[in-house]
Scaffold this motif. Structure first.
Motif, short mmCIF file in Angstrom:
data_model
loop_
_atom_site.label_atom_id
_atom_site.label_comp_id
_atom_site.label_asym_id
_atom_site.label_seq_id
_atom_site.Cartn_x
_atom_site.Cartn_y
_atom_site.Cartn_z
N VAL A 73 0.83 -1.20 0.00
CA VAL A 73 0.00 0.00 0.00
C VAL A 73 0.87 1.25 0.00
N ALA A 74 0.30 2.33 -0.54
CA ALA A 74 0.92 3.66 -0.49
C ALA A 74 -0.18 4.65 -0.15
N VAL A 75 0.02 5.40 0.92
CA VAL A 75 -1.00 6.30 1.46
C VAL A 75 -0.38 7.69 1.58
N ILE A 76 -1.03 8.70 0.98
CA ILE A 76 -0.45 10.04 0.91
C ILE A 76 -1.46 11.08 1.37
N GLY A 77 -1.21 11.69 2.51
CA GLY A 77 -1.97 12.86 2.93
C GLY A 77 -3.40 12.60 3.34
N GLY A 114 3.95 -1.06 3.44
CA GLY A 114 4.31 -0.22 2.30
C GLY A 114 4.79 1.13 2.76
N ALA A 115 4.18 2.19 2.23
CA ALA A 115 4.63 3.56 2.49
C ALA A 115 3.45 4.43 2.89
N LEU A 116 3.68 5.34 3.83
CA LEU A 116 2.64 6.27 4.26
C LEU A 116 3.26 7.64 4.53
N ILE A 117 2.64 8.66 3.96
CA ILE A 117 3.02 10.05 4.20
C ILE A 117 1.83 10.70 4.88
N SER A 118 2.02 11.21 6.08
CA SER A 118 0.87 11.62 6.89
C SER A 118 0.33 12.97 6.45
N CYS A 119 -0.57 13.50 7.23
CA CYS A 119 -1.48 14.56 6.79
C CYS A 119 -1.15 15.89 7.47
N PHE A 120 -2.06 16.85 7.31
CA PHE A 120 -1.87 18.20 7.85
C PHE A 120 -1.86 18.25 9.37
N GLU A 147 7.68 1.94 -6.34
CA GLU A 147 7.24 0.94 -5.37
C GLU A 147 6.24 -0.08 -5.92
N HIS A 148 5.58 0.26 -7.03
CA HIS A 148 4.57 -0.62 -7.63
C HIS A 148 3.56 -1.12 -6.59
N PRO A 149 2.92 -0.23 -5.86
CA PRO A 149 1.96 -0.68 -4.84
C PRO A 149 0.72 -1.29 -5.49
N ASP A 150 0.10 -2.19 -4.74
CA ASP A 150 -1.19 -2.74 -5.18
C ASP A 150 -2.31 -1.72 -4.96
N PHE A 151 -2.13 -0.87 -3.98
CA PHE A 151 -3.15 0.12 -3.61
C PHE A 151 -2.45 1.45 -3.36
N LEU A 152 -2.97 2.50 -3.97
CA LEU A 152 -2.47 3.85 -3.68
C LEU A 152 -3.65 4.76 -3.42
N MET A 153 -3.54 5.55 -2.34
CA MET A 153 -4.55 6.55 -2.02
C MET A 153 -3.87 7.86 -1.68
N LEU A 154 -4.34 8.92 -2.32
CA LEU A 154 -3.89 10.26 -1.93
C LEU A 154 -5.11 11.13 -1.72
#
Length: 468
Positions: free
Chosen positions: A106-110, A122-128, A197-204
């Motif tokens: 997974v990749a999660v952005i913001g 996977g990878a996660l970039i947090s929020c405000f 990263e070729h994630p299976d799931f990406l959310m921004l």
């Protein structure tokens, strides 16, 4: 295998009447996704605000189950202690947790509600909610260095923006520049994560739509009481929707032919007609007592409240939170437990009957937590109020004159939230043919996605797995 299998692009506060109706011809990417898929309005949670709405969407639980009733919640039964609801407040798994546990990368952005950054597969970039990029705002922590490099390439000279700094100010040119920079950074980081990263799931989640609504709505909408005719910003919101549409198009070129795509907003937007000074009203009603009334509007936290003679107080925001001062529950409770329901019912009736500035009923909607939620965890407001059905916001100040105001207690703000956001679902395996489907709730998103990918649906979810 196609990467990603599922792409979610969140547009915080995106308004369906703009994207589906007024500006659809200006948005070729969204228009194509609508024509190929299924789309419609998405009913938000109550309250319809960013925190808790994204966590409700991703967990399938309501605010009462989460114990999160807004950005800031009462930490205990004292009178002044409010704390920000961050990722540690969310005790239920969210979509990326469920997918990650099933082996998806997974990749999660913001996504709001992801600071401090929880571990993911996977990878996660947090929020405000992160105070700055000096804090640990990514998982894994080493990801922060890569984000800085991707950001430098996308917006030279600009650090990664967790949010638009001071977006409630009169410096509209600077706000607009920051909104565009933040958007470009989000999509550049998403593109880099897809490619590397070729994630299976990406959310921004792009927060720019929300920020530009709040900053510039009165410049485009003649319905707004402070409408600015012939404003140089008259086309700014539409131009930003076009910009986001172009960014979405670019991201889709990095996806495989079988990628399922969800474009979604957590709530909608509408012109802000003004503010209701809820604590001032409670003083005039005889429910709130202060030892000395200030001459100018002042936060309730900055005046001496006579709690022994106070039955009710409120907190401001896009909706109103009303708290009763109950004996044995609050430190200086003035209402007995036996009186509680009678007092609350009477107060709700008075709030519903509140006249607006023109003397006609304002159209307030008043809720109790147990009306709304399947469980009530944490310390919920005793009443939740939509002033003018979200046409007006709650303002917490007291002092000066008048119940109604055009001055916001948190800085200039042109828009309030609307109860219905939007969704567009394009699934190459199940073409929707442009079908409109409007009976969808925010709680339906999680079970619907899990069923689509043949994943077990956890017991106890509030929503329904829809056949989209």
């Amino acid at each position: 295998m196609t990467y990603p299998r599922l792409l979610i692009i969140g547009l915080d506060c995106a308004e369906p009447s703009l994207a589906f109706d007024q500006w659809r011809a200006d948005l070729p990417t969204l228009n194509r996704l609508m024509a190929e898929g299924v789309y419609g309005e998405l009913e938000s949670c109550i309250p319809a605000i960013t925190v808790p709405a994204w966590s409700c969407m991703m967990s399938g639980r309501d605010p009462g189950e989460l114990g999160v009733y807004g950005f800031r919640n009462r930490a205990d039964r004292s009178y002044g202690r409010m704390v920000v609801a961050d990722s540690r407040a969310i005790r239920f798994p969210r979509l990326w947790d469920i997918l990650g546990n099933a082996g998806w990368r997974v990749a999660v952005i913001g996504v709001p509600g992801t600071y401090p950054p929880p571990p993911v597969n996977g990878a996660l970039i947090s929020c405000f909610l992160a105070p700055s990029t000096d804090a640990a705002y990514t998982f894994p922590p080493t990801l922060a260095g890569r984000v800085a490099a991707w950001t430098a390439a996308a917006t030279p000279g600009r650090p990664y923006l967790l949010d638009v700094p001071d977006f409630r100010s009169d410096d509209k040119q600077r706000i607009a520049r920051d909104i565009y920079a933040m958007c470009d950074q989000r999509f550049a980081v998403a593109t880099a994560l897809l490619e590397e990263e070729h994630p299976d799931f990406l959310m921004l989640v792009d927060m720019g739509v929300d920020r530009i609504h709040h900053a510039l709505w009165k410049h485009m909408d003649p319905r707004h009481p402070l409408f600015v005719p012939d404003s140089p910003f008259a086309d700014a919101i539409r131009a930003y929707y076009r910009h986001v549409d172009t960014q979405i198009a670019g991201l889709l070129t990095r996806c495989g032919p079988d990628t399922a795509v969800l474009i979604v907003s957590d709530h909608g937007a509408r012109p802000l007609m003004g503010g209701v000074r809820i604590n001032q009203w409670l003083i005039e009603q005889g429910d709130l007592s202060v030892r000395a009334m200030p001459d100018t509007p002042t936060s309730l936290d900055q005046v001496e409240v006579d709690w022994s003679r106070t039955r009710v107080w409120g907190a401001g925001g896009y909706y109103g939170r009303i708290f009763l001062n109950v004996r044995g529950r609050e430190p200086q409770g003035a209402i007995s437990a036996a009186e509680y329901e009678r007092v609350r019912t009477d107060l709700a009736a008075r709030l519903e009957a509140m006249p607006g500035p023109d003397g006609c009923p304002l159209g307030n909607r008043v809720f109790t937590p147990r009306q709304l939620y399947r469980a009530v965890r944490g310390i919920a407001p005793d009443l939740i109020v939509y002033f003018g059905d979200l046409g007006w916001r709650a303002v917490g100040t007291i002092g000066g004159t008048g119940i109604f105001t055009q001055e916001n207690d948190t800085g200039p703000d042109d828009a309030n939230h609307a109860q219905h956001g939007m969704f567009i679902w394009r699934d190459p395996q199940r073409p929707g043919g442009g079908r409109r489907f409007d009976r969808v709730q925010i709680y339906d998103i999680l079970p619907t996605l899990l069923r689509r990918f043949n994943m077990p649906i956890p017991e106890g979810l509030r929503g329904t797995a829809l056949n989209l």
